[in-house]
Write an enzyme that holds these catalytic residues in place. Structure first.
Site, PDB file in Angstrom:
ATOM      1  N   GLU A  97     -36.601  19.375  25.482  1.00 38.84           N
ATOM      2  CA  GLU A  97     -35.380  19.222  24.897  1.00 38.84           C
ATOM      3  C   GLU A  97     -34.328  18.728  25.800  1.00 38.84           C
ATOM      4  O   GLU A  97     -33.581  18.037  25.826  1.00 38.84           O
ATOM      5  CB  GLU A  97     -34.766  20.337  24.297  1.00 38.84           C
ATOM      6  CG  GLU A  97     -35.290  20.522  22.765  1.00 38.84           C
ATOM      7  CD  GLU A  97     -35.496  22.060  22.201  1.00 38.84           C
ATOM      8  OE1 GLU A  97     -34.968  22.906  22.859  1.00 38.84           O
ATOM      9  OE2 GLU A  97     -36.326  22.282  21.342  1.00 38.84           O
ATOM     10  N   SER A 213     -43.763  25.725  17.486  1.00 35.08           N
ATOM     11  CA  SER A 213     -43.848  26.503  16.028  1.00 35.08           C
ATOM     12  C   SER A 213     -45.021  27.543  16.151  1.00 35.08           C
ATOM     13  O   SER A 213     -45.710  27.790  15.061  1.00 35.08           O
ATOM     14  CB  SER A 213     -44.282  25.441  15.162  1.00 35.08           C
ATOM     15  OG  SER A 213     -43.489  24.385  15.032  1.00 35.08           O
ATOM     16  N   GLY A 235     -38.142  29.336  17.931  1.00 36.09           N
ATOM     17  CA  GLY A 235     -37.635  29.954  16.629  1.00 36.09           C
ATOM     18  C   GLY A 235     -38.069  31.257  16.177  1.00 36.09           C
ATOM     19  O   GLY A 235     -37.026  31.858  15.907  1.00 36.09           O
TER      20      GLY A 235
HETATM   21  P1  PGA Z   1     -40.260  26.618  18.585  1.00 36.67           P
HETATM   22  O1  PGA Z   1     -39.688  26.116  20.051  1.00 36.67           O
HETATM   23  O2  PGA Z   1     -41.175  27.670  18.751  1.00 36.67           O
HETATM   24  O3  PGA Z   1     -39.228  26.589  17.963  1.00 36.67           O
HETATM   25  O4  PGA Z   1     -41.119  25.343  18.042  1.00 36.67           O
HETATM   26  C1  PGA Z   1     -40.760  26.148  21.307  1.00 36.67           C
HETATM   27  C2  PGA Z   1     -39.984  25.757  22.520  1.00 36.67           C
HETATM   28  O5  PGA Z   1     -39.307  24.786  22.437  1.00 36.67           O
HETATM   29  O6  PGA Z   1     -39.934  26.315  23.754  1.00 36.67           O
END
Ligand code: PGA
Length: 250
Positions: A97, A213, A235
């Protein structure tokens, strides 16, 4: 030989009050759990509170990012000395990100990794291909260049505490986890690259986490892969019950 690491990345979620109420519920659920190492990465405003609350627990605490310099005119940044002064032990570097929305580059990840090593942090370097890379058959090339640039000028001794998180961009926050075999294949590639960039001993002992995820429903299948040494959870780490189910995978 590689102790699994289960890490929660809270991203830009939770006020200090919400962080502490998470810990009130979560810490009793994982007390004395020592099969895996546990770590949480709260947002900066919660960091001090979470560090205090986890001080005598089995949960390590880290920052989601840091600058590589100790101080300077860099508005909005946090330095390694600032983080170590409050007792932070871990730091996430190069999260996708940051790469996607804030222009993070492999070169900066390299500077940050060197700073993290100098300040005795346990760094978790995140790598991962985008959907376009994967569809174009460029997964290997992308992972190779992310790993090699991040580790440029870093010796195997210095990278002793390095952890790598493989987080395919197309699996983050989308609900679609990588197939465990596909993830394990990418982990094998990353391990091979660690061997080429540093040495085989480092490649053999470095933990490579999977992220993207991860949920209570898919953790077991992921952890059954020998190449997967733990997970970085976004999440599903925000809720104490769901994160504790992940910690207690069978
Ligand atoms: P996510 O994020 O489990 O919500 O997919 C993982 C991360 O970005 O570390």
């Amino acid at each position: 030989m590689r102790k699994p690491l289960i890490a929660g990345n809270w991203k830009m979620y939770k006020t200090p009050r919400e962080s502490l109420s998470f810990l009130d519920a979560f810490l009793p659920l994982v007390v004395r759990h020592n099969r895996d190492e546990l770590a949480l990465f709260p947002p900066m405003t919660s960091l001090g509170y979470v560090l205090d609350a986890c001080a005598r627990s089995n949960v390590s605490v880290g920052a989601q990012n840091m600058h590589w310099l100790n101080e300077g005119p860099y508005t909005g940044q946090t330095s390694p000395t600032m983080l170590s002064s409050i007792g932070c032990s871990h730091v996430l570097l190069g999260h996708s990100e940051l790469r996607l929305y804030f222009g993070e580059t492999d070169e900066r990840v390299n500077l940050k990794l060197k700073a993290a090593i100098k300040h005795n942090f346990s760094p978790i370097v995140c790598v991962g291909e985008s959907e376009a890379d994967r569809n174009a058959g460029k997964t290997e090339q992308t992972l190779r260049s992310q790993i090699c640039t991040a580790l440029r000028g870093v010796s195997a001794e210095e990278a002793d505490r390095l952890v790598v998180a493989y987080e395919p961009v197309w699996a983050i926050g989308t609900g679609s986890t990588a197939n465990p075999h596909v993830a394990a294949e990418a982990h094998g590639l990353i391990r091979h690259e660690l061997g080429r960039c540093c040495n085989q001993a480092l490649a053999g002992k470095t933990r490579i986490l999977y992220g993207g995820s991860v949920k209570p429903e898919n953790i077991s299948a992921l952890m059954q892969q020998e190449e997967i040494d733990g997970v970085l959870v976004g999440g599903a780490s925000l809720d104490p019950q769901s994160f504790s189910k992940i910690v207690h995978y069978t």
